[in-house]
Motif scaffolding. Sequence first.
Motif, short mmCIF file in Angstrom:
data_model
loop_
_atom_site.label_atom_id
_atom_site.label_comp_id
_atom_site.label_asym_id
_atom_site.label_seq_id
_atom_site.Cartn_x
_atom_site.Cartn_y
_atom_site.Cartn_z
N VAL A 258 0.86 -1.17 0.00
CA VAL A 258 0.00 0.00 0.00
C VAL A 258 0.91 1.23 0.00
O VAL A 258 1.73 1.39 0.92
CB VAL A 258 -0.94 0.03 1.22
N PRO A 259 0.81 2.10 -1.00
CA PRO A 259 1.62 3.33 -0.98
C PRO A 259 1.31 4.17 0.26
O PRO A 259 0.18 4.17 0.77
CB PRO A 259 1.21 4.04 -2.27
N LYS A 260 2.29 4.89 0.73
CA LYS A 260 2.11 5.66 1.96
C LYS A 260 1.04 6.73 1.80
O LYS A 260 0.29 7.00 2.75
CB LYS A 260 3.44 6.29 2.36
N ASP A 261 0.97 7.35 0.63
CA ASP A 261 -0.03 8.40 0.44
C ASP A 261 -1.42 7.83 0.14
O ASP A 261 -2.38 8.59 -0.01
CB ASP A 261 0.40 9.32 -0.70
N GLU A 262 -1.55 6.49 0.03
CA GLU A 262 -2.84 5.86 -0.23
C GLU A 262 -3.32 5.00 0.94
O GLU A 262 -4.30 4.28 0.81
CB GLU A 262 -2.74 4.97 -1.48
N ALA A 263 -2.65 5.07 2.06
CA ALA A 263 -3.00 4.21 3.21
C ALA A 263 -4.16 4.80 3.98
O ALA A 263 -4.21 6.01 4.25
CB ALA A 263 -1.79 4.05 4.12
#
Length: 467
Positions: A258-263
Motif C-alpha cells: 500500500v503506498p504511503k499516500d494511499e494508506a
Amino acid sequence: PPAGAPYAHAPDERAPSYFAAGWLLAPYQAIVDGYGTPACDELNPAPFTAVTFPFLFGLMFGDIGHGLLLTAFALSYIVRERAIAKREARMDELEAFPWKGRYVLLAMGLCATYAGFVYNDLFGCSVDLFGSAWARNARGELRKAAGRTYPFGLDPVWHGKPNALSFVNSYKMKMSIIFGVAQMTLGLFCSLSNAIHRRRSLDVWAEWVPQLLFLQCIFGYLVFAIFYKWSVDWVAEARRPPSLITMLINFFMRPGFVPKDEALFDAQPRVQLLLVSLALLCVPWMLCAKPYAAYSALAAKRRRALVHGAEGRRLLDDMSNSGDETPPCARSLGSAADESGLGASCCDITSADAAAVGGPSHPSGGARARSRPSATATAACGGGKGADGSEAGLSRRGSYSARGFASSDLDVPSSRSAAAAAAASKAAADEAESEALMESTVHVAIHTIEFVLGTVSNTASYLRLWA
C-alpha cells in the motif's frame, strides 16, 4: 394412489412444494419461482424479496417526481380494486400484469420516492426543503456554516457545481456496494438456515463457512474501507483521500503493498495480505472439502464390508474344515439335546447359506453341506409327538444323516453361480457409488466456480443501481 392409501414415491423423487402466499406476497412468490421453486425443506425467500426487491428498485429509480407518479398509478388500481376485480377474467395480458402486481408497484413507487429525497432529485432538479448548510461569505466564496448539516439527503448546493457529478456518483456507487454486499450476506445466512434445518453439518463447515469468509475478506473489507473513509476528515488532516478503486486493484495485484499516500490506516498492508491469503485459501476449501468427506465415508463403508466378509468366510471355513460330524448349533445345545434325544438336522447348512457368507466350494462341485433331514429327523425338530423314539423321538445316532454331495439332493443353486451373482451385484453397487461420488464432485466444482465468479459479477452488477 387410492383414497386413504399412503403415497409411495421413488427414492430420488422430490416432494412437491406448496406456499400459501397471500394477496400481498403472491407477486413476490411468482418472482422467486421464476428463478427456481424452493424445495419443501428450504427457506422460502419470498418474504425477504418483498423488502429487497422494491428497495433496490428505489435506489436505482430514485426520484421524487417519478416515484410519486408510479405510486399514483398503483393507487389507481388499489382504490378501484372491487370494480376492477369484476372484469379480471376478461383482462388481456397487458392489463392483467400491472393489476396483479399493483401492490408491488406501490412499494416500488414509495421506495423510489424515499430514495429521491435521499438523492434530493425532483425530475432531475434539486429541491431546497430545509435550507442549505452552505453560504457565501463577503468575498463570494461558498463556505459551510460551522456545526450545520443538511438534515436529510444531499445538500442542494451540490446541484450544478463542476464537481457535482463525481461527488454524487461516488456517493451512489459506494451505497450500492454496501446494500449489495448486505443482500448477498443475507442470502448466505438463508443457506445456513437450510443446512441447520436439514441437520447437515458438512454443508456448514464445507460450504457456508468458506463462502462467508471469501465474501467478507474481499467485499466485506471494501465496505469497511468505505465507512472508514467516510469517517475521516481528510481536510482537517490535510491529506488527499485515498482511492478505493486503486486499493481494490492492489489488493489482488500487489498483496501486502500500500503506498504511503494511499494508506487508510497504519496496519493496512498486513491486514490486506492476511485477508487475500484467507480468501484464496477458501477456494480449495470449497472445492475439496465435501468430495474428500464423501470419499472418506465411502472408503470406510467398503472397509467395513471387507471386514465383515472376511469374518463370514473364516467362520464357514472353520465349520467346513473342522471334521466334526456334529454341526455347531447341535454342539451349542449341549446336554439338553442329548437328554431329549432330539437331533440337529434342522440346523444343517445348505449351499445357499454357504454362498451367502462367501464359503468355499466342495471339490466335487457343490458346497460342503448336509443332506436334507429325513422325516424322522424332521419330527425330531419339532414335528414329533413323543420322546420314546418311535415317532417323534430320535436317537443320537439317527439324528444326523450322512453327508451327501449329489446335486440332485440340493434344491438351491450351486455356490459358484450364487457367488458369481453376489459378485456381480457387489460390482454394480460399487459402480453406482463411484458414479454418485463423481457426480457429487462435479456438482461441488460447478457450485464453487459459480459462487466465486458470481460474487465478483454480482458486486459489479450492483453498480448498475447508480449507473
